[in-house]
Enzyme design. Structure first.
Site, short mmCIF file in Angstrom:
data_model
loop_
_atom_site.label_atom_id
_atom_site.label_comp_id
_atom_site.label_asym_id
_atom_site.label_seq_id
_atom_site.Cartn_x
_atom_site.Cartn_y
_atom_site.Cartn_z
N ALA A 71 0.24 115.70 91.49
CA ALA A 71 1.44 116.55 91.51
C ALA A 71 2.65 115.63 91.57
CB ALA A 71 1.42 117.47 92.73
N GLU A 93 -6.01 115.03 84.76
CA GLU A 93 -5.27 114.46 85.89
C GLU A 93 -4.79 115.60 86.80
OE1 GLU A 93 -4.94 111.30 86.97
OE2 GLU A 93 -4.26 112.57 88.60
N LYS A 123 -9.51 122.09 84.70
CA LYS A 123 -8.11 121.71 84.87
C LYS A 123 -7.21 122.94 84.76
CE LYS A 123 -4.32 119.68 85.20
NZ LYS A 123 -3.80 119.14 86.42
N ASN A 169 2.28 114.54 75.74
CA ASN A 169 2.70 115.90 76.11
C ASN A 169 1.95 116.95 75.29
OD1 ASN A 169 4.29 114.21 74.39
ND2 ASN A 169 5.65 115.92 73.98
N ALA A 177 -7.77 125.16 87.90
CA ALA A 177 -7.15 124.66 89.13
C ALA A 177 -5.65 125.00 89.13
CB ALA A 177 -7.35 123.15 89.26
N ASP A 189 4.19 104.04 73.81
CA ASP A 189 4.88 105.31 73.58
C ASP A 189 5.69 105.20 72.29
OD1 ASP A 189 5.67 107.69 75.92
OD2 ASP A 189 6.76 107.67 74.02
N GLY A 228 1.19 109.23 82.33
CA GLY A 228 0.77 107.92 81.85
C GLY A 228 1.32 106.78 82.70
N CYS A 263 3.84 122.18 84.07
CA CYS A 263 2.40 122.48 83.97
C CYS A 263 2.00 123.94 84.16
CB CYS A 263 1.64 121.61 84.96
SG CYS A 263 1.70 119.88 84.53
N PRO A 280 2.99 120.62 75.17
CA PRO A 280 3.75 121.84 75.52
C PRO A 280 3.28 123.05 74.73
CG PRO A 280 5.01 120.47 74.00
CD PRO A 280 3.74 119.73 74.27
P1 NAD Z 1 5.70 113.51 79.29
O1 NAD Z 1 6.43 114.31 78.30
O2 NAD Z 1 6.38 113.03 80.53
O3 NAD Z 1 5.07 112.21 78.58
C1 NAD Z 1 4.38 112.24 77.37
C2 NAD Z 1 4.77 111.02 76.56
O4 NAD Z 1 3.94 110.92 75.41
C3 NAD Z 1 6.21 111.05 76.04
O5 NAD Z 1 6.91 109.92 76.53
C4 NAD Z 1 6.07 111.01 74.51
O6 NAD Z 1 7.08 110.26 73.87
C5 NAD Z 1 4.71 110.35 74.37
N1 NAD Z 1 4.07 110.61 73.07
C6 NAD Z 1 3.92 111.79 72.43
N2 NAD Z 1 3.23 111.63 71.29
C7 NAD Z 1 2.93 110.32 71.20
C8 NAD Z 1 2.21 109.56 70.25
N3 NAD Z 1 1.64 110.12 69.19
N4 NAD Z 1 2.10 108.22 70.46
C9 NAD Z 1 2.66 107.65 71.54
N5 NAD Z 1 3.34 108.33 72.49
C10 NAD Z 1 3.47 109.66 72.32
O7 NAD Z 1 4.42 114.37 79.70
P2 NAD Z 1 3.60 114.30 81.08
O8 NAD Z 1 4.28 115.11 82.11
O9 NAD Z 1 3.27 112.88 81.38
O10 NAD Z 1 2.27 115.08 80.68
C11 NAD Z 1 1.31 114.52 79.83
C12 NAD Z 1 0.07 115.38 79.85
O11 NAD Z 1 -0.49 115.39 81.18
C13 NAD Z 1 0.30 116.86 79.50
O12 NAD Z 1 -0.82 117.34 78.81
C14 NAD Z 1 0.39 117.52 80.86
O13 NAD Z 1 0.00 118.87 80.80
C15 NAD Z 1 -0.61 116.72 81.67
N6 NAD Z 1 -0.36 116.68 83.10
C16 NAD Z 1 0.92 116.57 83.57
C17 NAD Z 1 1.13 116.49 84.96
C18 NAD Z 1 2.52 116.36 85.52
O14 NAD Z 1 2.67 116.55 86.72
N7 NAD Z 1 3.55 116.06 84.74
C19 NAD Z 1 0.04 116.49 85.84
C20 NAD Z 1 -1.24 116.59 85.31
C21 NAD Z 1 -1.43 116.69 83.95
C1 UDX Z 2 0.96 120.85 89.52
C2 UDX Z 2 -0.38 120.75 90.28
O1 UDX Z 2 -0.12 120.85 91.68
C3 UDX Z 2 -1.07 119.44 89.95
O2 UDX Z 2 -2.36 119.40 90.57
C4 UDX Z 2 -1.23 119.34 88.45
O3 UDX Z 2 -1.85 118.11 88.11
C5 UDX Z 2 0.11 119.45 87.75
O4 UDX Z 2 0.74 120.69 88.12
P1 UDX Z 2 3.39 119.84 89.88
O5 UDX Z 2 3.81 120.90 88.93
O6 UDX Z 2 3.80 118.44 89.64
O7 UDX Z 2 1.79 119.81 90.00
O8 UDX Z 2 3.91 120.20 91.36
P2 UDX Z 2 3.45 121.30 92.44
O9 UDX Z 2 3.53 120.67 93.77
O10 UDX Z 2 2.19 121.95 92.09
O11 UDX Z 2 4.63 122.37 92.35
C6 UDX Z 2 4.79 123.22 91.23
C7 UDX Z 2 5.87 124.24 91.53
O12 UDX Z 2 5.44 125.16 92.54
C8 UDX Z 2 7.17 123.63 92.06
O13 UDX Z 2 8.26 124.31 91.49
C9 UDX Z 2 7.09 123.87 93.54
O14 UDX Z 2 8.34 123.90 94.16
C10 UDX Z 2 6.41 125.21 93.59
N1 UDX Z 2 5.71 125.49 94.85
C11 UDX Z 2 4.68 124.70 95.24
C12 UDX Z 2 6.09 126.58 95.61
O15 UDX Z 2 7.03 127.31 95.26
N2 UDX Z 2 5.40 126.83 96.77
C13 UDX Z 2 4.37 126.08 97.20
O16 UDX Z 2 3.81 126.38 98.27
C14 UDX Z 2 3.98 124.97 96.41
#
Ligand code: NAD
Ligand code: UDX
Length: 468
Positions: free
Chosen positions: A171, A168, A223, A91, A226, A34, A14, A279, A93
């Site tokens: 990474a 989204e 998603k 989130n 991928a 949040d 976000g 993820c 999880p």
């Molecule tokens: P995060 O835990 O960092 O953030 C989520 C936020 O949502 C928290 O701050 C939490 O307090 C808030 N929240 C929860 N319930 C709420 C509610 N009812 N009202 C308002 N706020 C609320 O999680 P994130 O890493 O940002 O991931 C969010 C989503 O995006 C997940 O589904 C994840 O799988 C997906 N995603 C994450 C990544 C990544 O790299 N972290 C990349 C692509 C997609």
């Molecule tokens: C991943 C996806 O890449 C992204 O597209 C999606 O939106 C969220 O999940 P992220 O988990 O943030 O992103 O990082 P990423 O670069 O994918 O790495 C994930 C894990 O794999 C890390 O622990 C990284 O160190 C590991 N990794 C990555 C390897 O061990 N080897 C590689 O070659 C690449």
């Protein structure tokens, strides 16, 4: 025309996503909300080092757009009311108890968001799934929203909704660049007007050929697919790293020779301590759960193996470390370089360092942690989730200067590929260590040819023990 956005969830997705949209669309007003008031306070912090998310380039953009057209707020209801487009970025999880525990996504935060939107939205609102969700979640969201959706004649409760899926792909560590120059933007939905509105938003900076539209279920499934494919590549190369160590082949040479086939490609072929992050494991578990639900056991087994190999790789490296230290690490000092799950982020969720640390603590090792972006408090909080840390308080410490920390250390383990670990002066460090001293390079970042090995034993993933 979208002019007022509310993003529910100010986390790793976000926060950065809305910052980039605010920068690229100065005429759109964006509120990121949040339930975690501390997090909102941190996003509003004057000191940009206190932002809750560390990402290269984020601070600079926040400085530019915060309190201009980007706001972080705890007034969730009001921000929902004023918005014409709402991103759900909370989130998702894996459930820890109840039906589907350890396998299915916990949708309680998504459901709470949908209920709150349903209660507070006004007029027509486009609701966009940004969170990664199990296939057909949009149906659940639609159902919740439709309990409040009202028909033209009802003046008091005139609200209607279109639900889109817009997963989204950023990474962590490269989030800003990924958002500014995405490989593709995926929009799933069945309301053509809503799709067009969201498309227009992205057209402010994304080439039209990179914006693809699908039906809702394809978007949700793409998603998961991928992430499963990316994780699968890591488990594949990690499995080969073990064969390299056994045979004398070099993993980097094998990865290059394999990846240069344009059908395979060079990216995501770095062997390491197993993938971490919030993820990959969660999304594959989700896919496996979906397979079970639809009676596709063989398909589920196939994807589950990606996680199994990941766990095996983590455990394999732990065993190698203990065996090389004569099978005994009791009271030995071990310096652990890196606690974040990858470089350039402060995120520690599912970091491979967590499990390794707990295993080493159980064997009575003394651990000294170092990480450029993760504090000792965060490390302790993360470990506490998985073990009774009280038992180990005397065995753990943190240092910000890794040269000081290496005094009399028996071993150093490189767990995160931070640039500064590549640049370490090994000659200086190894002189300070107790002999025989070891460096375990679980990331394969050291250029062995540049390190004098007479003072040190080195093990490197996909290379094994480097012989003097
Ligand atoms: P995060 O835990 O960092 O953030 C989520 C936020 O949502 C928290 O701050 C939490 O307090 C808030 N929240 C929860 N319930 C709420 C509610 N009812 N009202 C308002 N706020 C609320 O999680 P994130 O890493 O940002 O991931 C969010 C989503 O995006 C997940 O589904 C994840 O799988 C997906 N995603 C994450 C990544 C990544 O790299 N972290 C990349 C692509 C997609
Ligand atoms: C991943 C996806 O890449 C992204 O597209 C999606 O939106 C969220 O999940 P992220 O988990 O943030 O992103 O990082 P990423 O670069 O994918 O790495 C994930 C894990 O794999 C890390 O622990 C990284 O160190 C590991 N990794 C990555 C390897 O061990 N080897 C590689 O070659 C690449």
């Amino acid at each position: 025309m979208i002019s007022n956005i509310c993003c529910i969830g100010a986390g790793y997705v976000g926060g950065p996503t809305m910052t980039v949209i605010a920068d690229r669309c100065p005429n759109i007003l964006i509120n990121v909300v949040d339930t975690n008031a501390e997090k909102i306070k941190a996003w509003n912090s004057e000191d940009l080092n206190k932002l809750p998310v560390f990402e290269p380039g984020l601070r600079e953009l926040i400085k530019k757009v915060r309190n201009k057209n980007l706001f972080f707020s705890s007034d969730i209801d009001l921000c929902i009311k004023n918005a014409d487009a709402i991103f759900i970025s909370v989130n998702t999880p894996i459930k820890t108890s109840g039906l589907g525990a350890g396998e299915a996504s916990d949708l309680k935060w998504v459901e709470a968001s949908a209920r709150r939107i349903s209660e507070n939205a006004n007029g027509h609102t486009i609701v966009i799934e940004k969170s990664t969700l199990p296939v057909r979640t949009a149906k659940v969201i639609k159902e919740i929203l439709s309990t409040q959706e009202i028909y033209e004649n009802d003046n008091e409760r005139n609200k209607s909704f279109s639900v889109l899926s817009n997963p989204e792909f950023l990474a962590e560590g490269t989030a800003i660049k990924d958002l500014q120059e995405p490989d593709r933007v995926l929009i799933g939905g069945d309301d053509k007007n809503a799709i067009l509105e969201l498309k227009k938003l992205y057209l402010n900076w994304v080439d039209k050929h990179k914006i693809i539209t699908t039906n809702l279920w394809s978007s949700e499934l793409s998603k998961l697919t991928a992430n499963a494919f990316l994780a699968q590549r890591i488990s594949s190369i990690n499995s080969i790293s073990a064969i390299c160590e056994a045979t004398g082949a070099d993993i980097k040479e094998v990865a290059k020779a394999t990846g240069l086939d344009s059908r395979i490609g060079l990216k995501f072929l770095k062997a390491g301590p197993g993938f971490g992050g919030s993820c990959f494991k969660k999304d594959i578990l989700n896919l496996v759960y979906l397979c079970k639900y639809f009676n596709l056991r063989q398909v589920g087994d196939f994807w589950e193996q990606v996680i199994k190999i990941n766990e095996w790789q983590r455990n394999r490296i732990y065993e190698i470390i203990v065996k090389n230290l004569f099978g005994n690490i009791s009271d030995k000092k071990i310096l652990i370089l890196g606690f974040s799950f990858k470089a350039n982020t402060n995120d520690t969720r599912e970091s491979p360092t967590i499990g390794l640390s707990i295993n080493l603590l159980k064997e009575n090792a003394n651990l000294v942690f170092h990480d450029p972006q993760v504090s000792f408090d965060q490390i302790k909080n993360e470990l506490e989730k998985f073990t009774d840390l009280q038992k180990y308080t005397n065995q753990i410490s943190f240092c910000s200067n890794l040269y000081n920390a290496s005094d009399y250390a028996d071993a150093i383990i490189i767990m995160t590929e931070w640039k500064e670990y590549e640049l370490v002066d090994w000659e200086k460090i190894t002189k300070k260590m107790r002999k025989p001293s070891w460096v375990f390079d679980a990331r394969g970042i050291l250029d062995i040819s540049k390190i004098r090995t007479e003072n040190i034993n080195i093990w490197q993933v996909g290379n094994g023990v480097i012989k003097n």
